[in-house]
Design an enzyme around this catalytic site. Sequence first.
Site, PDB file in Angstrom:
ATOM      1  N   HIS B 170      39.737  48.825  43.678  1.00  0.00           N
ATOM      2  CA  HIS B 170      40.667  49.055  44.773  1.00  0.00           C
ATOM      3  C   HIS B 170      41.447  47.790  45.101  1.00  0.00           C
ATOM      4  O   HIS B 170      41.058  46.695  44.718  1.00  0.00           O
ATOM      5  CB  HIS B 170      39.909  49.484  46.033  1.00  0.00           C
ATOM      6  CG  HIS B 170      39.375  50.868  45.979  1.00  0.00           C
ATOM      7  ND1 HIS B 170      38.108  51.187  46.444  1.00  0.00           N
ATOM      8  CD2 HIS B 170      39.904  52.029  45.554  1.00  0.00           C
ATOM      9  CE1 HIS B 170      37.902  52.484  46.290  1.00  0.00           C
ATOM     10  NE2 HIS B 170      38.972  53.024  45.745  1.00  0.00           N
ATOM     11  N   CYS B 271      34.112  48.908  53.007  1.00  0.00           N
ATOM     12  CA  CYS B 271      33.947  50.265  52.495  1.00  0.00           C
ATOM     13  C   CYS B 271      33.041  51.130  53.359  1.00  0.00           C
ATOM     14  O   CYS B 271      33.139  52.354  53.322  1.00  0.00           O
ATOM     15  CB  CYS B 271      33.353  50.231  51.095  1.00  0.00           C
ATOM     16  SG  CYS B 271      34.414  49.442  49.891  1.00  0.00           S
TER      17      CYS B 271
END
Lengths: 1006, 282
Positions: B170, B271
């Site tokens: 990411h 996250c």
Amino acid sequence: MTTEVGSESDVKKVPEVQQQTAPASAEPSQEESPSDPEAAASLEPSSPPADGGPKKEKGISRFLPPWLKRQKSQSQDKPGESSAPPKQESVEAVQEEQEEKHGAGAATASTEQTEEEKSIGSADTQPVREEKSEEKEVETKEEEQVIPHEASGLSALKLNKKMKMVVCHVTLLDGSQFSCEVEKRAKGQYLFFQVCEHLNLLEKDYFGLSFKDNAEQRCWLDPTKEIKRQIRNSQWQFAFSVKFYPLDPSQLTEDITRYLLCLQLRQDIASGRLPCSFVTHALLGSYTLQAELGDHDPEEHRLDYISDFQFAPNQTKELEEKVVELHKSHRGMTPAQSDAQFLENAKKLSMYGVDLHHAKDSEGVDIMLGVCANGLLIYKDRLRINRFAWPKILKISYKRSNFYIKIRPGETEQFESTVGFKLPNHRAAKRVWKVCVEHHTFFRLVSPEQPTKTKFLTLGSKFRYSGRTQAQTRQASSLIDRPAPYFQRTSSKRISRSLDGAPVVNVSDYSQAAGAGENGPALELNSDSKSQQVEVVEEPDADAATSISSETAFETDGAGAPERKSKLRVQGENIYVRHSNLMLEDLDKTQEDVLKHQASISELKRSFMEATPDPMPSQWDKRLTGSPATTLRLQAQGSLEEELTSLFLSKACFSGLAGSCSTAAAPAEASKVSAPPASAEVKPEVNGQPEVVEVVEETVVIEEVVKAKPKSPAPEVPATVETECAAEVKEERSLSSDSDSEEEAEYHAQPPTTTTHNNKKKQEPEEEQEAVLIQQAPPSGIESQPITEAAEPAPSAEEEKPAELPEEEVHADEPLATPDEAPNGHALQAKAPPTLRAAPTEEEEPHIVNGSASRVEAEHLPQVICCSEPPVVKTEMVTISDTFAAQKTEISTKEVPIVHTETKTITYEAAQLDGNGDGEPGVLMTAQTITSESLCTTTTTHITKTLKGGLSETRIEKRIVITGDSDIDHDQALAQAIKEAKEQHPDMSVTRVVVHKETELAEDED
Amino acid sequence: MAELMSGFGCFTHAMVRAVPQSLARDALRSGGLEVDLLKVQEEYEEYVSVLKHRLGLEVLELPADEALPDCVFVEDAAVVCGDTALVCRPGAQSRRRETEAVKAALTELGLNIVEMTDESATLEGGDVLFTGREFFVGLSKRTNQRGAEILADTFKDYAVSTVPVQDALHLKSFCSMAGPGLIAIGSSEAAQKALKIMQQMSDHRYDKLTLPDDSAANCIYMNLPSKGDVLLHCTPEEFPESAQVFEKLKDHMLIPVTNQEKAKVDGGLTCCSVLINMKKNI
């Protein structure tokens, strides 16, 4: 002649007369037009040309008495038919009508300066012509008055004429309409100031007036140009709006300014131009309520109290409730505070001040270009996919429908790269380019760009932002010292009204914030020309020798020649071709030569200026820093997109150079002569010689040319100027001197006009010129006779060559036809004159050369009028034909004179020939056309033998057309072409380089 | 006075999701490493504890779903900004259903919910970097252009720029916000390249905090009432050099949080939570 002179003076004194004449002619034309089918037909085809015609008239008209004009027009239309005053008038009228029709966009700027400085009368004339059909009625009246027969109540009419007023309707930010009368010829600035005055607005630099063009695209009204020219046939309907969104509205000095900005943003938001989230809509809406309604009053403010407001493109009940809820929380906040809060939030929106333009990337993907204070943003859908901050951009340009930015190499990159975008059309490309120019200047520069970087040969739009920059306006604002002006915030309904009533054109939100104060590196803002033509003429050294002799002759003739040289002397060096850094390095040329070249160029520029005054200082001058000539201003008309530049590089032909210089000067002088007032300006470098004399000569030449045409064997289509010229030359020999023929010649001369448009434009100018010539012709002929004609024969030969070239050129140029032609045409003309001249004096020859260009003629005309003095001499004519005009159909008429073609005359060649005595026509030895992928090169070799010297001269004229979609480095190409030419013919010298750059004309041009 | 785009880092709520046992075996991972479920759970406990007790946030804990081995990483399921929540459409097929519970919870909080109905769009919150003034969306294996467009449509006030992500799962695998206008960025070539792009694309100036380790660049910044600038970052045990860099931030309340085990399944500090500000600014 004397009479003419008298008339001229009269004209000057009484500007009104001219005006009157013009209108008057118009009427007759209508009446007569039916009778003259031919004339009408000729005119009709060239709708675009019509524009050009007017321009010329404007330029020249100042100097010409009305009746002269008539003659000109007549001659143009029907060369064969001599001077029937009535007919002439009729013709002119037709022209004018056309002008009116087509010429809406006529050049505003060019004329203005001249008019202002010189004569009021000319100014008046222009306006009249420009007036639209609406005003026709008025004009008619005027015309009637003008007509001698109807001499009654003139005074009243005159007044009307002088002040032709038009009512402008301006939609203000609050949705209200402001109407104001402006003179038809008023510049955008005038109207803008009127509006600002009405609004009591001092910090006006963030604002502007816009209008919708025929394509319903919003365009900004250029304050420096005439309104009429810009709006063309559109309504006199404008919108007052924010042009530059200040990055930090809190730095605005006055509340009223912030208020207006708020109004603009409310429109932007309600129309969806400025996207907002729900919360933002609610918050901004609540500040709007607080500002306009004050504290929330439960008694008075029911939910529906806001129904008149539009807070969002899609307003929901939920939103309204939220707005009301927030409104309640603003209790106690003053309107000014509310506005300030509104702005503090609105300015944070990512699309605040971003002016979006649809485009495609190099792969054909739809994207949006967003111009803002900080630079250029690239969006794909709603995503920002790239951003080019101003400091990152080295150059922005447009070409056809493409828009390019040249990117400064990054830390790791070695080379600058160019990114291109495809816009829907040329106008769109130009529009985004202009917006970029303006934003960069406003937000990034401390002061508007001064074309300090001399772009010697840079062609293309000269458009620049002329207003104050943000830094300047802030400074000015800090000096505002007045009590806060009272103004009324309109009630709620106003917003919705504005939205409904005022078309919110595509809003262009210009970016706001950014490094306003910083001085950024200057950007190069170039509009690329479509093609660049380069002509390289090489002459053998022998010529040079000859030329020298000729030079002397010239000098003798023109006392001014020597003087010029001294004047011209600058520090020589290389002619710097900007843009691409093309250095036309010397080719052995001495400094003087270089200087001369520069001088000649500058002179040309001057002549342009004179012809069409431009509000903006010409860049040329700046570019020519080194040359003394620099002092003169060239006017670069914003409208003109194309520029022609010709450089003559003649190593050997020292004299030749001088000749050219003188030539250039001649026009200027001529102009002076014609228009005494103007003369002061003109003075420039050149003139040592009696202007009058030169004029006369020129006139003569013209006549000859005319004759030639009729006879002219060269049948080739007018399209190629050169060809026509050649024909003329031949004819000249035959000695037929018809005014009519002249017209044609000029017509052709205007070479550039391959396009219909061009032709039309040219024609008009030509017509005028022709008329003049006719009158002059008699005198000139007399004078000329005394003078020796030796040179003539040779020139003719040369002329022939050019003629051939034209065809080729046309071929190569196709797109750019006009520019190319122009150069050729000049050359041809120059040559041609000599032949014609045979009878006339040497002096004439030069004129002839020049004569090819329409401008020259124009100049001549004035000159003629002025004097019928004995021809002295040297007339070197520089013809400047405007390519620009040609290309653009619409292009303003005024510019016509401008267009430059430069014909640099190269009379010296003729002179040499004269020395030889014979003027055998040159024999065309070879003519070949070589076409490569990107370049078209046409090489024509002419061999001319001179009787006296027995010298043979080989003249090679190369025409190179450089075209390309990509960002071609024209300078580079030019340099290469010159280099190659030299290499190919080491024994020859480069005498002349004519660069003709053609840009796509934006139809919207301004 | 109400103001847009103010209060960066102000949060009142945090949404987390318990660790499913299936994580150890089934969670997606790029390294192919063995994961100690107990350690993961310990880290999770510590994480939640910091949010709840140390920082005083209202923690909303969703139950684990064994069918969703990656469900602990709630960040990827939704992007919340202001009062609007965009429910993502994870690029990883196995994670699509993670959004259901998340959406329900966010709805319950009263946020405006925007869903990605476009079947062609993919977006994972790990690719979304919100700087307070604009969004950067990493175009990765998990997020595509269409997903970014929808995000742009959802948060209209902000500029949304796309940044190609290479060599990482990411965008936020190697960067995050370490303060207002302060971007923590890893030292890898990919990270530095991405930073450059972001800087070029932005109208705003950002300071950067360069960390020797890419993974360490994933930290959590908050601006809390009574606590000021708070930064949850890596521990010295994991990334000693990077930890030293964080320790130079004198004005921040620095809270090292262990993330060693979750890192094995490509999980960063950010996250494991969706931070929400329910205190109506406007």
